[in-house]
Design a protein around this motif. Sequence first.
Motif, PDB file in Angstrom:
ATOM      1  N   SER B 169       0.841  -1.197   0.000  1.00 19.40           N
ATOM      2  CA  SER B 169       0.000   0.000   0.000  1.00 19.40           C
ATOM      3  C   SER B 169       0.875   1.245   0.000  1.00 19.40           C
ATOM      4  O   SER B 169       2.104   1.146   0.028  1.00 19.40           O
ATOM      5  CB  SER B 169      -0.901   0.023   1.237  1.00 19.40           C
ATOM      6  N   ASP B 170       0.248   2.407  -0.016  1.00 21.25           N
ATOM      7  CA  ASP B 170       0.990   3.649   0.174  1.00 21.25           C
ATOM      8  C   ASP B 170       1.444   3.726   1.627  1.00 21.25           C
ATOM      9  O   ASP B 170       0.748   3.258   2.530  1.00 21.25           O
ATOM     10  CB  ASP B 170       0.094   4.852  -0.142  1.00 21.25           C
ATOM     11  N   SER B 171       2.616   4.357   1.842  1.00 21.52           N
ATOM     12  CA  SER B 171       3.166   4.422   3.194  1.00 21.52           C
ATOM     13  C   SER B 171       2.237   5.131   4.163  1.00 21.52           C
ATOM     14  O   SER B 171       2.206   4.825   5.355  1.00 21.52           O
ATOM     15  CB  SER B 171       4.509   5.155   3.186  1.00 21.52           C
ATOM     16  N   GLU B 172       1.460   6.112   3.653  1.00 17.64           N
ATOM     17  CA  GLU B 172       0.604   6.887   4.567  1.00 17.64           C
ATOM     18  C   GLU B 172      -0.616   6.102   5.043  1.00 17.64           C
ATOM     19  O   GLU B 172      -1.212   6.446   6.055  1.00 17.64           O
ATOM     20  CB  GLU B 172       0.108   8.163   3.886  1.00 17.64           C
ATOM     21  N   THR B 173      -0.988   5.080   4.312  1.00 21.49           N
ATOM     22  CA  THR B 173      -2.158   4.298   4.722  1.00 21.49           C
ATOM     23  C   THR B 173      -1.847   3.580   6.033  1.00 21.49           C
ATOM     24  O   THR B 173      -0.821   2.920   6.140  1.00 21.49           O
ATOM     25  CB  THR B 173      -2.492   3.257   3.635  1.00 21.49           C
ATOM     26  N   PRO B 174      -2.726   3.698   7.054  1.00 22.59           N
ATOM     27  CA  PRO B 174      -2.468   3.001   8.315  1.00 22.59           C
ATOM     28  C   PRO B 174      -2.465   1.487   8.095  1.00 22.59           C
ATOM     29  O   PRO B 174      -3.403   0.952   7.514  1.00 22.59           O
ATOM     30  CB  PRO B 174      -3.642   3.423   9.210  1.00 22.59           C
ATOM     31  N   ALA B 175      -1.399   0.826   8.544  1.00 22.05           N
ATOM     32  CA  ALA B 175      -1.266  -0.607   8.271  1.00 22.05           C
ATOM     33  C   ALA B 175      -1.943  -1.423   9.360  1.00 22.05           C
ATOM     34  O   ALA B 175      -1.682  -1.227  10.541  1.00 22.05           O
ATOM     35  CB  ALA B 175       0.210  -0.971   8.192  1.00 22.05           C
ATOM     36  N   PRO B 176      -2.831  -2.359   8.994  1.00 21.66           N
ATOM     37  CA  PRO B 176      -3.419  -3.252   9.990  1.00 21.66           C
ATOM     38  C   PRO B 176      -2.373  -4.264  10.466  1.00 21.66           C
ATOM     39  O   PRO B 176      -1.425  -4.560   9.738  1.00 21.66           O
ATOM     40  CB  PRO B 176      -4.539  -3.956   9.221  1.00 21.66           C
ATOM     41  N   ALA B 177      -2.567  -4.797  11.678  1.00 20.05           N
ATOM     42  CA  ALA B 177      -1.551  -5.688  12.257  1.00 20.05           C
ATOM     43  C   ALA B 177      -1.722  -7.126  11.807  1.00 20.05           C
ATOM     44  O   ALA B 177      -0.777  -7.906  11.853  1.00 20.05           O
ATOM     45  CB  ALA B 177      -1.605  -5.611  13.776  1.00 20.05           C
ATOM     46  N   ASP B 178      -2.913  -7.498  11.433  1.00 20.93           N
ATOM     47  CA  ASP B 178      -3.143  -8.868  10.973  1.00 20.93           C
ATOM     48  C   ASP B 178      -4.423  -8.933  10.139  1.00 20.93           C
ATOM     49  O   ASP B 178      -5.059  -7.908   9.902  1.00 20.93           O
ATOM     50  CB  ASP B 178      -3.194  -9.829  12.165  1.00 20.93           C
ATOM     51  N   PHE B 179      -4.789 -10.132   9.716  1.00 22.83           N
ATOM     52  CA  PHE B 179      -5.986 -10.291   8.872  1.00 22.83           C
ATOM     53  C   PHE B 179      -7.247  -9.829   9.595  1.00 22.83           C
ATOM     54  O   PHE B 179      -8.132  -9.232   8.992  1.00 22.83           O
ATOM     55  CB  PHE B 179      -6.139 -11.751   8.432  1.00 22.83           C
ATOM     56  N   ARG B 180      -7.319 -10.120  10.913  1.00 24.19           N
ATOM     57  CA  ARG B 180      -8.520  -9.716  11.668  1.00 24.19           C
ATOM     58  C   ARG B 180      -8.660  -8.201  11.686  1.00 24.19           C
ATOM     59  O   ARG B 180      -9.746  -7.662  11.471  1.00 24.19           O
ATOM     60  CB  ARG B 180      -8.454 -10.244  13.096  1.00 24.19           C
ATOM     61  N   ALA B 181      -7.523  -7.521  11.929  1.00 23.86           N
ATOM     62  CA  ALA B 181      -7.560  -6.062  11.964  1.00 23.86           C
ATOM     63  C   ALA B 181      -7.922  -5.507  10.593  1.00 23.86           C
ATOM     64  O   ALA B 181      -8.675  -4.526  10.479  1.00 23.86           O
ATOM     65  CB  ALA B 181      -6.203  -5.521  12.413  1.00 23.86           C
TER      66      ALA B 181
END
Lengths: 513, 365
Positions: B169-181
């Motif tokens: 993704s783009d760096s600014e997009t908040p990254a989820p920690a796992d599939f559930r998130a």
Amino acid sequence: MARGSRPLIFPKWPSVAAAALVLFLVLGTLLAVLWRAEGSLSLAAADLAAIRFTISQAIVSAVLSVGLAIPVARALARRQFRGRALFVTLLGAPFILPVIVAIIGLLAVFGRGGLVNAVTDALGLPSLQIYGFQGVVLAHVFFNLPLATRFLLQGWLSIPSERFRLAESLNAPVFRVLEWPMLRAVVPGALLAVFLICLTSFAVALTLGGGPRATTVELAIYQAIRFDFDLGKAAVLSIVQLTLCAAAVLAATTLAIPEGFGAGLDRSTPRWDGQTRAARIRDGLVITLAALFLLVPLAMIVLRGLPGLTSLPPSVWEAAIRSIAVALCATALTLLLAFALATQQGRALTLIGNLPLATSSLVVGTGLFVIVYGFVSPTRIALGVTVLLNAVMSLPFVLRILLPEIERVETDFGRLADSLRLTGWRRLRWLYLPRLRRPVGFAAGLSAALSMGDLGVIALFATDRQETLPLAMYRLMGAYRMEAAASAALVLVALSLLLFWVFDRGGRVDADA
Amino acid sequence: MHHANPLNLNRLEPAEGRPFEFSSMPPSVRRMKEDNGMKTKHLIHVAGLCLAASTASAQTPVLTVYTYDSFVSDWGPGPAVEAAFEETCGCDLQFVGAGDGAALMSRIRLEGSATEADIVLGLDNSLMAAASETGLFAPHGVTADYDLPVAWTDETFVPFDWGYFAFVSDSETPAPADFRALADSDLSIVIQDPRSSTPGLGLLTWVKASYGDEAAAIWEALADNIVTVTPGWSEAYGLFLEGEADAVLSYTTSPAYHLIAEEDASKTAWIFDEGHYMQIEVAAKLAASDNSDLADEFLSFMVSDAFQSIIPTTNWMYPAVAPDAGLPDGFGEVVAPEKALFLAPEEAAALRDAAIEEWRAALAR
């Protein structure tokens, strides 16, 4: 009547040979796949769901494409405006675009980050959701509305202009006495063509369908061949497609009622009807909307392709030359086949002429591979196979354009030609060709452009040194080079349109004098 | 593009407009071509070509390698690998691009033991079980000091590169920690269809390996995040770059492409706590090869520095053996998962049909 006497006018062997070639490619390859099959010959519940989805989206796409094409073709038939010829040429463009290029062009307009949603966001309106059934239908209409428009336009232009004058002078309703009978004759065929094209849709349905809900039969065939190597299942699914095709052909030929306008003086004059202010405004609006719908995505494709154009690797240009050669050979072959078939008539001919539309190119390619393998190295004949298959795949369109026109020439001038004892080649040369310049030009243009854009089976046969332009474009995408791929797509579109224009224009030179 | 291939010259394609590869002709033929009139020129031309072709085939053995399309593209590893191997092998290396990995596999199955291929390069761990079953491949004798997160002991397949599947993704997009998130978030993703694409199949196995019996529930929860499912990697990646989704299923090494080739540091890969499923790309020798020794030579070359150093910036994957000069600069910035997930090929193959049905049912609702 000229109809019955034609078998006597032309020898039978050319049409038999052409039909045999088509049947070999459609059914022979299928049998070859079945012969190699190891897997089961049964269908799972998921396959039945795929069949249902395939049929429903094809029906909706066909009805919408042709329904919308009627007002567009009507407006184009009775209006003359600056740029009309160019617009009619550009109408050929969406149909010949490689699927992924068209999808990206459409998404630039209708997608999440597209122009339409930029406007709705700015106005605070809910955003447009393209993915799903509506997206599949939208893309199919984008591909097929122009094609249907061209078919119908052909129908409109084939009504002798004297009939319009006559209707005008008698104060008769033009729509009821002239246009409706023409539509009854042309619309079923157009519906059939679009239905069959959508029947074998694969990438459009999957990419815009949003997920496995939008699984088509073609995807199931792809999975069966590529991942499961279940050739038996692929063959069964292919038989399902062909059966649907046969049923559709039967329905369309039953519905179509031949028109009978009789002979005109065989030249066109400006239309006298439909010149009221309201009609002008309505037609203008229809043409503008159609132009926006079809040309804005095209413009986006051009804009995306321009930046990388100068830095394209030489191999892309080599591939472009190769593709042009393939397209020209395929066009010559398809015209030959079409004229050979058109010398005879009947429902069987209509079926044979339409079967290629319903075949899965993956099954045909695999079958052909099985057949030739062992005799000759598949890579050696990659380009030849591509020419052959492109010719056969565009045959349905060429026949659809040529058959009604040949019919008309026979009705109008057949008896005269009979009295002059014009048979066989001489009839073709002196009766058909001079009268058919316009449809032959259009058919050749369409065939050439289709052959340029068709990825077909080359991927199964080709080596790196024989790549065609669409293949080169896909390979660039696979290597992350999306910008170069966009430029290759632009070259592809431009060359396809150029070929289309040259032939189409060639057919019209002097025709309107 | 690479033209030093005399054998290819006897494939005359007159309609092409560029019928013969002029630059690769012997100088004498070239001179004659320039001096003579049209007709004689043509004859000499053809004679010269036949001569070149026959002498070439008498002296130079040809090694035929089937691979996937992007490997042989101008920017893929193909051209550089061909040049490097031909420098030492005294042979003519010919790549045949055959679609994607799955297409490659079905082509080999179609051709069976009559295949012209000496080597198949570009199968991966999801296709290995099916490939073994065909019995078409021969054991290799290659040993190498692999730089893989798993120990490699397979006797038939030699790995040449590998990567972790990841959402890019783009760096600014908040990254989820796992599939559930990810499933709980509003983030949108584009994925590939496991029925037509190996990355799609990789994602399916990733979820299955991480969640087992809960995989169906994860897919149901992910359904509203999935913008669409594409037939292959190219379409998905193209849609992501067009802004159609926040992230796309690709590899942790994808951002390195943007960094190195486009000087664009704006892409990143999401690292998930479950760990990341791996794709290991392999090659193998066909049992029916006429050039068995040359094929062995190629497989050894494949794990040598000359081949491995080409991989990172052409195939955008980790090389199977660490290059002497280390990884290129941009690869240093690639975020590495803490946990690697891997299923033995037979195990992954056994899961497949049920997992696809589970996936289809969950997303078709």
